[in-house]
Design a protein around this motif. Structure first.
Motif, PDB file in Angstrom:
ATOM      1  N   GLY B  10      38.815  42.833  45.836  1.00 19.34           N
ATOM      2  CA  GLY B  10      39.764  41.823  46.348  1.00 19.34           C
ATOM      3  C   GLY B  10      39.337  40.425  45.924  1.00 19.34           C
ATOM      4  N   SER B  11      38.039  40.120  46.068  1.00 19.41           N
ATOM      5  CA  SER B  11      37.557  38.770  45.720  1.00 19.41           C
ATOM      6  C   SER B  11      37.728  38.512  44.228  1.00 19.41           C
ATOM      7  N   LEU B  12      37.353  39.538  43.436  1.00 21.73           N
ATOM      8  CA  LEU B  12      37.474  39.349  41.981  1.00 21.73           C
ATOM      9  C   LEU B  12      38.929  39.159  41.583  1.00 21.73           C
ATOM     10  N   LEU B  13      39.783  39.920  42.245  1.00 17.30           N
ATOM     11  CA  LEU B  13      41.206  39.821  41.928  1.00 17.30           C
ATOM     12  C   LEU B  13      41.729  38.418  42.265  1.00 17.30           C
ATOM     13  N   ILE B  14      41.363  37.947  43.438  1.00 14.39           N
ATOM     14  CA  ILE B  14      41.812  36.595  43.824  1.00 14.39           C
ATOM     15  C   ILE B  14      41.316  35.583  42.800  1.00 14.39           C
ATOM     16  N   PHE B  15      40.063  35.704  42.423  1.00  7.20           N
ATOM     17  CA  PHE B  15      39.474  34.775  41.455  1.00  7.20           C
ATOM     18  C   PHE B  15      40.272  34.778  40.153  1.00  7.20           C
ATOM     19  N   ILE B  16      40.464  36.003  39.622  1.00 10.08           N
ATOM     20  CA  ILE B  16      41.123  36.094  38.308  1.00 10.08           C
ATOM     21  C   ILE B  16      42.563  35.599  38.384  1.00 10.08           C
ATOM     22  N   VAL B  17      43.278  36.052  39.411  1.00  8.55           N
ATOM     23  CA  VAL B  17      44.690  35.656  39.517  1.00  8.55           C
ATOM     24  C   VAL B  17      44.791  34.139  39.705  1.00  8.55           C
TER      25      VAL B  17
END
Ligand code: SF4
Ligand code: SF4
Lengths: 543, 307
Positions: B10-17
């Motif tokens: 979830g954190s990585l996804l938020i970061f990338i998006v």
């Protein structure tokens, strides 16, 4: 507001919105010191206080510092103040919209959102330094005001998050009125932007602030707007000269130049199909007529096909829109292009005017679609001098000469070498300032300051925004006799606005009388060196 | 898949998006007027475009090397700060270089994890080399960054200019970075299983396999790093990548507008938009486009009046 060290300066960004008698004051002892014989503060008593009537009329906008560059009459009622705040807010939103500010949205947002507040830019600002580092003039001060307003009122995102980044700056009428004035305490020289490691541009932020005030509230200094772009687009020139007057003046200049040189100099007008349309700053024709005379002498001497235009705005290259209003900028540029197209020239040659170079040469490149190539007179003159088309004798210029680099031509366009190449060839005692080239210091008259002198603004300019340049000029002549007015020294400033600011600073500090420092353009030196001329063009008595 | 997995993804996804959205937002902004600033390093030194007569008849020679010769010392050594603000340089360089080293350690751990997932034996040459450099990199990064965070905090409090412009956000960012450095340093320094744990952790994330249990300091570090991933894209610290835009799309962006050139269509779109500035002299009514407004330079009206 008394801050650290007893200085009167804002203690925090929030102070700009809080009502007070005066936000900042620069005492003469706080100014950056100058070398002898300019180090005696009694000789330069500081900025005279604004008149009581002026303070009363301009209210909050006259409470920024010691001067008033533009000023807005104090609204009669709180309701009127509130309406102005609302109009400002509406302009603020437009400034960050694609339709209204496509011209600079991307660089502006980048500068708004990524400043690290590291203050690396501060040491490079001549205004901040010369003022003795008064907080009001720090490059980030006004930028931070706009930034906090942007985070609070424009940027999408949680109100809490944005408040967290705006540190509670309240949008009040006093803030709006002072911010308008503060937008005219920066010369847009962009020296600070060069040193920002992140690429944030405080000069651009000031530029866009001015634009917000002009394009939304109709607030702009009269010298730039009413007497500037408006007059240029209606009468033909910001000098107020219509085509009959300008032609008359040029005829007189040509005759005078012909007499002094001993051969004919003639300016061609409205020549259909000429190779180049030459557009100079029309202020030259009145203040420094020999600049046009010398330009014409060089172009004629090289046998080039050129013309001037007597159409409205066609004989005046100034474009004050660059300093405060994109729409006015585009209108003037559009006019210049249209005239060049009608004449069928191959190119427009821009005379010794820095902001004309920037406005027409670079910025106007994307304001429309029907363009004509533009090039600098400096580049052309370099090629003429080196081609041997005119005969020069450097011994005629055997006096100390230094070169001022106009920000718009050098830092913003990268035209660095041509003017130096010329000086190296024709001035045996040419010496550089420190620093020079793209790291030059502004003359202090940038962004319109050179033509603005309401109230005591000229004193502010000479004491603060031009101070660093004056120190540099003295430094360039440090190996000569600074106490000997008989030893003539020449500051070459190939830009009309810079010349105006340098003229004023040399007068203000008495540098001609004390040190024999004179100023002028580049073409004057070239023609002064022309072999066979009946008399020298540089007439020290008249300068 | 564990809750830990979900938190990490979830954190990585938020970061990338969020980073992509920010980049897209900037890139989709309209083509602006030219606003380049010297030095423009892709130009030939001593012969910039405008220094040539009839410059538009010459080809524009652009030197990528020129750009790199500015970018590399700027990124690695913070040359600009060294030249213009030496008092800040030590704090800034240690703070940044510590991060580079930690990112370097993360890349090494990732490579190590990829090899493990690919079935390369842990005692093969490459994994052994990677394992050998992981800890020194993490320790050096953590230590340098800790020094940098403390030095920057001192500077921000003691240098009047920096103090005056600091918002609460600056101190939160600094505390956050400092916490990453300190926990990374302690984890790498005190935990003998650091290399194996991190490689297995990354492998577990790559394959959604069970994650190793970590010492308390490890969990703390991972939690703070993940929080940073979520938080970073919304702060000015995104300058780590937006700096690319400030340089390449503003300071060094000097493409001329030539007839039939690649800018024409973008300019056409820009000037065809309606404008709504309110000042009377602009003459906008929300319908007139920029082109309508600037084409009216007043002479038509004047000619009629004169006639
Ligand atoms: S504008 Fe640039 S140099 Fe100035 S404080 Fe912001 S990031 Fe630092
Ligand atoms: S643009 Fe020039 S005058 Fe304005 S803040 Fe920057 S350095 Fe100072």
């Amino acid at each position: 507001m008394p801050g650290a060290n007893g200085k009167q300066q804002p203690r925090s960004v929030r102070d700009i919105g809080r009502r007070s008698e005066r936000l900042a004051h620069v005492a003469v002892e706080e100014l950056m010191p100058l070398p002898a014989p300019y180090d005696v503060s009694e000789d330069f008593p500081g900025i005279a206080p604004l008149k009581d009537e002026t303070r009363a009329r301009y209210g909050a906008s006259a409470t920024l510092d010691d001067t008033l560059a533009a000023g807005i009459p104090q609204p009669a009622t709180e309701e009127d103040e509130r309406k102005i705040v609302e109009a400002f807010l509406s302009g603020l939103r437009k400034l960050f919209s694609r339709e209204n500010n496509w011209t600079f949205l991307q660089p502006l947002v980048l500068s708004m959102e990524h400043c690290a507040r590291c203050q690396t830019c501060a040491a490079d600002c001549p205004v901040f330094e010369a003022s003795g580092r008064n907080e009001l003039y720090r490059p980030t001060f006004r930028a931070e005001v706009l930034r906090r307003l942007y985070f609070r009122h424009v940027k999408p995102g949680g109100a809490w998050y944005n408040t967290f980044h705006s540190s509670g700056l309240e949008l009040t009428y006093d803030l709006v009125a002072r911010l308008f004035e503060l937008a005219y305490r920066c010369t847009l020289c962009r020296r600070c932007a060069q040193s920002c490691p992140i690429g944030v541009d405080n000069g651009l932020i000031t530029h866009d602030l001015r634009k917000l005030f002009s394009q939304e509230l109709g607030w702009a200094p009269k010298e730039l707007h009413n007497k500037g772009t408006v007059q240029q687009l209606t009468l033909g020139s910001s000098t107020g000269m219509n085509k009959l007057v300008v032609k008359d003046n040029i005829e007189f200049i040509d005759e005078d130049m012909s007499e002094r040189l001993g051969w004919e100099v003639k300016t061609p007008w409205d020549v259909q199909g000429a190779d180049m349309l030459v557009i100079e700053n029309a202020g030259e024709f009145l203040a420094w007529p020999e600049n046009h005379g010398c330009t014409a002498a060089i172009l004629n001497g090289a046998g080039l096909s050129w013309t001037m235009s007597s159409e409205i705005a066609g004989y005046d290259g100034v474009n004050y829109g660059l300093f405060y209003d994109d729409v006015q900028l585009a209108r003037v540029a559009t006019r210049h292009f249209r005239i060049a197209k009608q004449l069928g020239v191959k190119k427009i040659v821009m005379g010794e005017c820095g902001h004309e170079h920037k406005a027409l040469g670079v910025i106007a490149d994307r304001v429309g679609l029907d363009l004509v190539p533009r090039e600098s007179l400096l580049t052309l003159v370099r090629d003429i001098v080196y081609s041997g088309a005119i005969n020069v004798d450097p011994s005629r210029n055997d006096f100390p000469v230094t070169l001022h680099d106009p920000c718009n031509i050098v830092r913003n366009m990268g035209i660095v070498q041509p003017q130096r190449d010329v000086l190296r060839k024709i001035c045996p005692q040419f010496r550089e300032m420190t620093p020079h080239g793209i790291r030059n210091y502004c003359c202090g008259g940038g962004s319109g300051f050179a033509i603005m002198s309401p109230n005591n603004f000229e004193q502010w300019r000479n004491l603060i925004s031009s101070r660093k340049k004056f120190a540099q000029i003295l430094g360039a002549f440090a190996d000569t006799e600074l106490n000997d007015p008989e030893q003539k020294k020449y500051v070459c400033a190939p830009c009309s606005n810079c010349k105006g600011a340098i003229r004023d600073m040399l007068d203000f500090y008495g540098a001609k009388e004390k040190s024999g420092i004179y100023y002028g353009g580049l073409v004057e030196l070239v023609v002064n060196a022309m072999a066979g001329a009946a008399e020298p063009i540089l007439d020290w008595e008249m300068m | 898949m564990s809750l830990f997995h979900i938190v990490i993804y979830g954190s990585l996804l938020i970061f990338i998006v969020a980073i992509l959205a920010r980049a897209a937002r900037i890139m989709r902004m309209p083509l602006h007027l030219r606003w380049e600033l010297q030095p423009v390093p892709h130009e030939r030194p001593g012969a910039s475009t405008f220094e040539r007569v009839d410059w538009w008849t010459h080809s524009r020679d652009r030197s990528r090397f020129g750009e790199l010769s500015i970018m590399i010392p700027e990124i690695l050594l913070l040359k600009g700060v060294w030249e213009h603000n030496r008092g800040l340089w030590f704090a800034s360089w240690t703070l940044h270089f510590g991060l580079y080293l930690l990112i370097g350690a993360m890349v090494v751990i990732l490579l190590h994890a990829v090899l493990l997932v690919a079935g390369v034996l842990a005692d093969a040459f490459v994994p052994v080399v990677l394992a050998a450099v992981t800890r020194p990199l993490a320790i050096a990064g953590g230590a340098l960054g800790t020094v940098g965070a403390i030095a920057m905090l001192i500077r921000r409090i003691t240098e009047p200019g920096m103090r005056r412009y600091a918002t609460a956000g600056h101190f939160v960012n600094l505390a956050h970075l400092g916490a990453i450095y300190v926990t990374a340093l302690l984890w790498a320094l005190l935990d003998g299983g650091f290399v194996a744990e991190t490689a297995t952790l990354y492998a577990g994330v790559l394959t959604a396999a069970p994650l190793p249990s970590l010492p308390l300091i490890g969990y703390l570090n991972v939690a703070i790093v993940l929080l940073f991933f979520i938080y970073l894209p919304f702060t000015h610290m995104t300058h780590f990548f937006t700096k690319y835009f400030t340089y390449h799309m503003v300071r060094w962006e000097d493409t001329p507008n030539t007839a039939g050139g690649r800018l024409e269509e973008k300019i056409r779109r820009n000037v065809s938009q309606p404008v709504s500035w309110a000042a009377a002299h602009v003459g906008a009514n929300g319908k007139k486009t920029w082109l309508d407004l600037v084409a009216d330079t007043g002479e038509v009206k004047r000619e009629t009046e004169e006639a």
